[in-house]
Write a protein that holds these residues in place. Structure first.
Motif, PDB file in Angstrom:
ATOM      1  N   UNK A 557      17.990  19.958  53.391  1.00 51.65           N
ATOM      2  CA  UNK A 557      18.996  20.566  54.245  1.00 51.65           C
ATOM      3  C   UNK A 557      19.415  21.949  53.795  1.00 51.65           C
ATOM      4  N   UNK A 558      20.414  22.483  54.493  1.00 53.10           N
ATOM      5  CA  UNK A 558      20.873  23.841  54.243  1.00 53.10           C
ATOM      6  C   UNK A 558      21.508  23.978  52.865  1.00 53.10           C
ATOM      7  N   UNK A 559      22.297  22.997  52.471  1.00 54.80           N
ATOM      8  CA  UNK A 559      22.953  23.082  51.159  1.00 54.80           C
ATOM      9  C   UNK A 559      21.930  23.089  50.029  1.00 54.80           C
ATOM     10  N   UNK A 560      20.885  22.271  50.185  1.00 56.02           N
ATOM     11  CA  UNK A 560      19.844  22.249  49.157  1.00 56.02           C
ATOM     12  C   UNK A 560      19.127  23.591  49.102  1.00 56.02           C
ATOM     13  N   UNK A 561      18.853  24.160  50.266  1.00 52.68           N
ATOM     14  CA  UNK A 561      18.194  25.476  50.291  1.00 52.68           C
ATOM     15  C   UNK A 561      19.053  26.522  49.578  1.00 52.68           C
ATOM     16  N   UNK A 562      20.361  26.494  49.822  1.00 46.42           N
ATOM     17  CA  UNK A 562      21.261  27.457  49.181  1.00 46.42           C
ATOM     18  C   UNK A 562      21.288  27.281  47.669  1.00 46.42           C
ATOM     19  N   UNK A 563      21.249  26.023  47.217  1.00 50.09           N
ATOM     20  CA  UNK A 563      21.228  25.775  45.781  1.00 50.09           C
ATOM     21  C   UNK A 563      19.936  26.293  45.150  1.00 50.09           C
ATOM     22  N   UNK A 564      18.820  26.165  45.883  1.00 49.08           N
ATOM     23  CA  UNK A 564      17.527  26.609  45.358  1.00 49.08           C
ATOM     24  C   UNK A 564      17.399  28.126  45.316  1.00 49.08           C
ATOM     25  N   UNK A 565      18.073  28.810  46.243  1.00 46.62           N
ATOM     26  CA  UNK A 565      17.908  30.263  46.352  1.00 46.62           C
ATOM     27  C   UNK A 565      19.279  30.934  46.420  1.00 46.62           C
ATOM     28  N   UNK A 596      14.558  26.965  61.364  1.00 45.03           N
ATOM     29  CA  UNK A 596      13.851  27.900  60.490  1.00 45.03           C
ATOM     30  C   UNK A 596      14.842  28.908  59.925  1.00 45.03           C
ATOM     31  N   UNK A 597      14.765  29.129  58.615  1.00 50.31           N
ATOM     32  CA  UNK A 597      15.580  30.141  57.956  1.00 50.31           C
ATOM     33  C   UNK A 597      14.676  31.293  57.534  1.00 50.31           C
ATOM     34  N   UNK A 598      14.972  32.481  58.043  1.00 55.64           N
ATOM     35  CA  UNK A 598      14.240  33.682  57.634  1.00 55.64           C
ATOM     36  C   UNK A 598      15.142  34.444  56.674  1.00 55.64           C
TER      37      UNK A 598
END
Length: 611
Positions: A557-565, A596-598
């Motif tokens: 999800x979005x929170x995981x993506x934010x934590x990764x980057x 999709x997140x660009x």
């Protein structure tokens, strides 16, 4: 008790102020709901008026507003036509000019003839009534065309053809009805044919001279500074109403011709304050179109419609399926227009307020002269308006998309500025399936984009060339990315009314935090790239940052993506339905499966997650 009181109040009628307020609430409310639900606004306005009027009896314009209804509708139609004339800039016509001339000089007489034949053999009316009503049916309804074009987002040329035809043929149709009525009156009474012809010619000539003189006079006064800026719109309104009233006194319905010509003259006078005048008029027109449609629908009398037989359905079918297509296809022979555009225009002929208002007036006059089927003119007009509004409201956009003449379902993005960073962004958006166009007045800056096969526009985005050569309907967002903060602010401020202020973005200004460089909220676009400015992004690009895309899922999800980057600059979120979201630095985005997140990130991403 409360319910009984409400019913008694409804039967007694509303006060004029309450009725007018209700008309405004219903009209604007219907347009807002239509925008939220992606439905045709015209259809919802018609439905709201019918429900408030003949269905529930809550609103009865004749009862609640009284004799002012007809003058209000007449003035509203005049202002709508004037605003339409303001959009008819000859420089914008260009490649559609030949088609417009054909639709006016050939299409209007053909439309009159074919409509009269449909009335005679479809509806079963006599030749006299068919001739008068057929003249009115030349009009295709600027009050309907404008909301339909806004919803369907047609390509530039077919949109221009439909708009010009509707606005120019509107007063022509009213005057054709006047001409036919004068002939009928001569036949039915002892009136002199010579006197009737003289009255008609003088009335049209007077309206033409008056409209042109009012337009040129106002333009000259505005250019010379004889009218202060804050008085321009009031002076414009007063002159418009005066020209309409004076011309209409000379010859009934000729006021429509006068105000249309007045608008066209002002539109082509190249006034410095023209944009402000036009925007104000557009806002007024939205209110007037809403109000007129609610009044029209609320005034519907079911007993009147009860006069219609199966021949009314035959008449409507002949007009939509035969008279309109034949008129357009014959008129456009030899224009060089692609067959898709001809077909779209041929199958698009909605009727609106002017048809019902003028038809009702002449129907009453014909009936008063002893022509019995004159009483059928008003119900036939309303039936035609209702069917064409609903039909085109739901079919124009799908038809345009099927013919390749409408904007894509996924909104495109227009990028202004051809730097290395913006070219890379354009490439990333293109790969993500988003339609993109890169514009720059420097041809060299577009070289890399052209080598990548990206669509480009060489020239200033604010120039007339851009207006003529860019299909704005294809792009729902504009982003200013040049190294000139002042130019970015100018572009987004100037084009905000075109795209909507929520849809124009720009890079943060380098000195925005300093009080002496801070600008008011009314200038510029929304924050882009989470508040990074041009030099900062260029420095990151030189450091090896690049654009990447991640597709979210239920597991990631979005929170995981934010934590990764944590360092990534999120540019845009592309949702499965094609919606684009450009987040602010403090924006809360909604994630979800398939989003999709660009984003712009360092060259070496973290090992976790997907990229």
């Amino acid at each position: 008790m409360a319910i009984a009181g409400a019913i008694t109040g409804a039967e007694a009628g509303l006060t004029p102020i309450t009725a007018i307020a209700l008309v405004g609430v219903l009209g604007v409310g219907a347009q807002f709901i239509a925008w939220r639900m992606q439905l045709p606004a015209i259809v919802l306005m018609l439905l709201a008026g019918v429900l408030a009027g003949p269905v529930t009896g809550l609103l009865d314009p004749a009862r609640d507003i009284g004799p002012l209804v007809a003058p209000i509708v007449s003035l509203a139609v005049a202002i709508i036509l004037f605003e339409g004339g303001l959009t008819l800039n000859l420089h914008k016509l260009r490649d559609a000019a030949k088609g417009v001339r054909r639709l006016v000089f050939i299409g209007a007489p053909l439309g009159w003839l074919s409509s009269a034949l449909a009335l005679r053999y479809g509806a079963g009316l006599g030749w006299e009534t068919a001739a008068v009503f057929g003249g009115i049916m030349i009009v295709t309804g600027p009050t309907v065309i404008a909301p339909l074009l806004r919803q369907a987002k047609l390509s530039r040329r077919p949109a221009a053809l439909l708009q010009w035809e509707a606005i120019i043929n509107d007063p022509i149709g009213a005057l054709a009805a006047v001409l036919a009525f004068e002939v009928v009156m001569v036949r039915q009474t002892a009136a002199s044919a010579g006197h009737a012809a003289q009255e008609l010619i003088l009335g049209i000539a007077f309206a033409t001279v008056l409209g042109a003189a009012a337009g040129y006079g106002l333009a000259a006064a505005f250019k010379r500074g004889l009218v202060p800026e804050y008085m321009k719109v009031p002076v414009l309104f007063v002159t418009l109403i005066a020209a309409f009233a004076l011309s209409d006194t000379m010859l009934h319905e000729s006021g429509l011709l006068a105000v249309t010509l007045m608008g066209v003259v002002i539109a082509n006078a190249e006034l410095p304050s023209y944009a402000e005048i036009r925007r104000f008029k557009e806002h007024a027109t939205v209110l007037l179109v809403s109000g007129v449609f609610i009044l029209l629908a609320a005034s519907l009398d079911f007993d009147m419609l009860g006069q219609l037989t199966w021949r009314a359905a035959l008449f409507v079918g002949l007009v939509i399926g035969l008279a309109r297509p034949l008129t357009v296809l014959i008129s456009l022979i030899g224009t060089g227009l692609p067959w898709r555009e001809k077909l779209l225009i041929a199958l698009t002929g909605p009727r609106g307020v002017v048809l019902v208002a003028v038809a009702g007036l002449f129907g009453e006059r014909l009936a008063a002269m002893g022509i019995e089927d004159g009483a059928l003119v008003a119900p036939l007009a309303f039936a035609l308006v209702a069917v064409t509004v609903v039909l085109h409201g739901f079919t124009l956009k799908p038809l345009a998309q099927a013919l390749g003449l409408a904007g894509a379902d996924t909104p495109g993005v227009l990028l202004v500025g051809g730097s290395k960073w913006s070219t890379a962004l354009a490439e990333a958006l293109h790969k993500a399936g988003v339609q993109v166009l890169l514009a720059d007045p420097n041809r060299g800056r577009l070289r890399a984009a052209r080598q990548l096969g990206l669509p480009t526009f060489f020239g200033d985005i604010l120039s007339e060339a851009a207006e003529h050569n860019i299909e704005l309907a294809q792009y729902a967002r504009l982003v200013a990315l040049t190294d000139n903060d002042a130019y970015n602010t100018l572009v987004t401020t100037d084009l905000a009314p075109e795209y909507g202020r929520d849809n124009v973005f720009q890079l943060a200004r380098a000195k925005e935090s300093q009080a002496r460089h801070a600008l008011p909220a009314t200038l510029g676009g929304r924050v882009f790239a989470q508040g990074r400015h041009y030099d900062e992004l260029q420095a990151l690009a030189r450091a090896g940052w690049d654009f990447r895309t991640t597709t979210l899922s239920e597991e990631y999800g979005l929170d995981t993506w934010r934590d990764d980057r944590p360092d990534a600059v999120l540019i845009v979120a592309i949702y499965p339905n094609g919606e684009l979201r450009f987040p602010r630095e403090d924006s809360s985005l909604k994630g979800g499966d398939g989003v999709q997140l660009l984003y712009f990130a360092p060259a070496k991403p973290k090992p976790q997650g997907q990229a």
